[in-house]
Design a protein around this motif. Sequence first.
Motif, short mmCIF file in Angstrom:
data_model
loop_
_atom_site.label_atom_id
_atom_site.label_comp_id
_atom_site.label_asym_id
_atom_site.label_seq_id
_atom_site.Cartn_x
_atom_site.Cartn_y
_atom_site.Cartn_z
N GLY A 66 0.79 -1.23 0.00
CA GLY A 66 0.00 0.00 0.00
C GLY A 66 0.82 1.27 0.00
N SER A 67 2.13 1.16 0.03
CA SER A 67 2.99 2.35 -0.06
C SER A 67 3.23 2.70 -1.53
CB SER A 67 4.34 2.11 0.62
OG SER A 67 4.18 1.93 2.00
N ALA A 68 3.31 3.97 -1.83
CA ALA A 68 3.74 4.43 -3.15
C ALA A 68 5.25 4.58 -3.10
CB ALA A 68 3.07 5.77 -3.49
N GLY A 69 5.86 4.80 -4.24
CA GLY A 69 7.30 4.97 -4.21
C GLY A 69 7.93 5.24 -5.54
N ALA A 70 9.25 5.05 -5.57
CA ALA A 70 10.03 5.25 -6.79
C ALA A 70 11.37 4.60 -6.60
CB ALA A 70 10.21 6.74 -7.07
N PHE A 71 12.02 4.31 -7.72
CA PHE A 71 13.41 3.88 -7.65
C PHE A 71 14.20 4.59 -8.73
CE2 PHE A 71 11.58 0.72 -10.48
CZ PHE A 71 12.57 0.46 -11.42
N GLY A 99 18.40 2.40 -17.38
CA GLY A 99 19.84 2.54 -17.26
C GLY A 99 20.21 3.59 -16.24
N GLU A 100 21.51 3.74 -16.07
CA GLU A 100 22.04 4.71 -15.12
C GLU A 100 21.40 6.08 -15.35
OE1 GLU A 100 26.43 6.56 -14.42
OE2 GLU A 100 26.25 4.36 -14.51
N GLY A 101 20.90 6.68 -14.26
CA GLY A 101 20.28 7.99 -14.33
C GLY A 101 18.78 7.95 -14.61
N ALA A 102 18.21 6.78 -14.83
CA ALA A 102 16.77 6.65 -15.07
C ALA A 102 16.06 6.33 -13.77
CB ALA A 102 16.49 5.57 -16.11
N GLY A 103 14.81 6.71 -13.70
CA GLY A 103 14.02 6.43 -12.51
C GLY A 103 12.59 6.15 -12.87
N ARG A 104 11.83 5.69 -11.89
CA ARG A 104 10.45 5.30 -12.13
C ARG A 104 9.64 5.52 -10.86
NH1 ARG A 104 5.88 3.22 -13.44
NH2 ARG A 104 5.58 1.06 -14.01
N ARG A 105 8.53 6.25 -11.00
CA ARG A 105 7.57 6.41 -9.91
C ARG A 105 6.52 5.31 -10.01
NH1 ARG A 105 8.33 11.47 -12.09
NH2 ARG A 105 9.04 13.06 -10.63
N PHE A 106 5.92 4.94 -8.88
CA PHE A 106 4.81 3.99 -8.92
C PHE A 106 3.84 4.28 -7.78
CE2 PHE A 106 8.47 1.89 -6.94
CZ PHE A 106 7.97 1.58 -5.69
N GLY A 107 2.60 3.84 -8.00
CA GLY A 107 1.53 4.09 -7.04
C GLY A 107 1.38 2.98 -6.02
N THR A 108 0.32 3.08 -5.25
CA THR A 108 0.11 2.20 -4.10
C THR A 108 -0.31 0.79 -4.47
OG1 THR A 108 -2.17 2.97 -3.91
CG2 THR A 108 -0.51 4.14 -2.60
#
Length: 157
Positions: A66-71, A99-108
């Motif tokens: 149930g937590s949202a987040g990103a990596f 790749g290096e320098g990329a990120g991704r948000r995601f929901g709950t």
Amino acid sequence: MTAVDIRLDHLAIAQRYAADPDGWPVAPRFDAVDRWYHRLAEEPDYEVWLLTWLPGQGTDLHDHGGSAGAFYVFSGSLVEDTVAASPGGAPRITSRELGEGAGRRFGTRHIHRITNRSNRPAISIHAYGPALTTMTRYRIGAAGLDVVTVERAGAQW
């Protein structure tokens, strides 16, 4: 254009920690058996983790309780497989390499697995809000997603 509140933007939080590796309380380590992880920060509304991945290391399909987040990929590259339900059918898996320098948000309600499919080590920063309390692990069965286990923070990781 709407201003983003950095306190609630998990990707911005992960990027902020990635920008200051000298401020990390530990240096990244690599474990030949499993991915290594260390919590970098625990705040009232989020937490931040440092993870390392040798080639071939990865997670099972899981959610974040149930937590949202990103990596954010600090170095190397990682592949994220995301699961989406298909009405009346098997779950659909979509893969993307970051790749290096990329990120991704995601929901709950995000279900995914992350794997280092490259031939070199990777380091990533993960931010979750609120802090993780459980993670459900899944497998794809004949009828769709099956729950394998529910792990609790402080007891199983």
